[in-house]
Design an enzyme around this catalytic site. Structure first.
Site, short mmCIF file in Angstrom:
data_model
loop_
_atom_site.label_atom_id
_atom_site.label_comp_id
_atom_site.label_asym_id
_atom_site.label_seq_id
_atom_site.Cartn_x
_atom_site.Cartn_y
_atom_site.Cartn_z
N GLU A 63 33.32 10.06 54.41
CA GLU A 63 33.57 11.33 55.09
C GLU A 63 32.71 12.48 54.55
OE1 GLU A 63 37.86 11.80 54.78
OE2 GLU A 63 38.14 10.66 56.64
N GLY A 106 34.90 -4.06 62.29
CA GLY A 106 34.62 -4.81 63.51
C GLY A 106 35.44 -6.08 63.66
N ASN A 162 33.49 12.34 63.79
CA ASN A 162 33.65 10.89 63.69
C ASN A 162 33.99 10.28 65.06
OD1 ASN A 162 34.06 8.27 62.89
ND2 ASN A 162 35.45 8.78 61.21
N GLU A 187 47.86 9.75 56.34
CA GLU A 187 46.92 10.61 55.63
C GLU A 187 45.53 9.98 55.58
OE1 GLU A 187 45.33 13.76 53.44
OE2 GLU A 187 47.23 13.67 54.51
N TYR A 200 40.66 5.43 68.40
CA TYR A 200 42.04 5.89 68.50
C TYR A 200 42.46 6.10 69.95
CZ TYR A 200 41.55 6.78 63.48
OH TYR A 200 41.33 6.66 62.13
N VAL A 246 38.81 1.07 56.19
CA VAL A 246 38.44 -0.34 56.11
C VAL A 246 37.04 -0.38 55.51
CG1 VAL A 246 37.96 -2.44 57.44
CG2 VAL A 246 39.88 -0.97 58.09
N GLY A 261 38.93 -5.95 63.66
CA GLY A 261 40.27 -5.59 64.11
C GLY A 261 41.23 -5.20 63.01
N GLY A 281 41.45 -2.32 61.23
CA GLY A 281 41.99 -0.98 61.43
C GLY A 281 43.10 -1.00 62.47
#
Length: 161
Positions: free
Chosen positions: A26, A93, A124, A83, A131, A87, A95, A97
């Protein structure tokens, strides 16, 4: 074999590694102040402020989710606030997450929660798209507010005891 499990106190150093890896991803590594001791107290001390899940494959920790309960006055129900979700790059890639989020959703339902919420950095786009594909709704009408450091202690001094 892939499994999701709750972190144990002995996992605290690994939790800190995940936090640092997420911070690098991040571009926020300069903000990490957490230590093993602080995490141990916050996650496994007298009052537990958050919980951690690991996604493991063949005993290797490849993903983690750190979450805690919040409360919706409008729903009059608890919720789960995610929070951190991360991964490791070599495991993306596959699955993982999605599996962590599905586990959290099931946990929320089982605990009688009305919501599962989290923030995502606005740059992001891969995460945002992911999501949304799961049915998440961006809350664009809300802005995040934060008080830290001297502002926090200054405000605290204004409290009536």
């Amino acid at each position: 074999m892939t499994r999701i499990c709750f972190a144990q106190e002995a996992d605290v150093p690994e939790i800190l590694k995940f936090i640092n890896e997420l911070a690098v991803y991040e571009k926020l590594e300069h903000e990490v102040r957490a230590t093993v001791e602080q995490l141990r107290e916050s996650l496994f001390g007298r009052r537990r402020y958050a919980e951690v899940l690991f996604l493991e494959e063949d005993g290797k920790k490849l993903g983690f989710a750190l979450f805690f309960h919040n409360f919706s006055t409008f729903l009059a129900q608890p919720g789960i606030y995610l929070e951190d979700l991360f991964v490791r790059p070599e495991a993306r890639g596959k699955g993982y997450g999605k599996r962590l989020l599905a586990y959290l959703a099931k946990l929320a339902v089982n605990r009688g929660c009305g919501r599962l919420e989290w923030w995502v950095l606005d740059w992001n786009q891969p995460a945002i798209d992911f999501y949304i594909s799961l049915g998440a709704q961006p809350m664009s009408e809300w802005t995040v507010q934060r008080i830290t450091g001297k502002s926090l202690t200054g405000l605290a001094k204004m409290a009536l005891d």
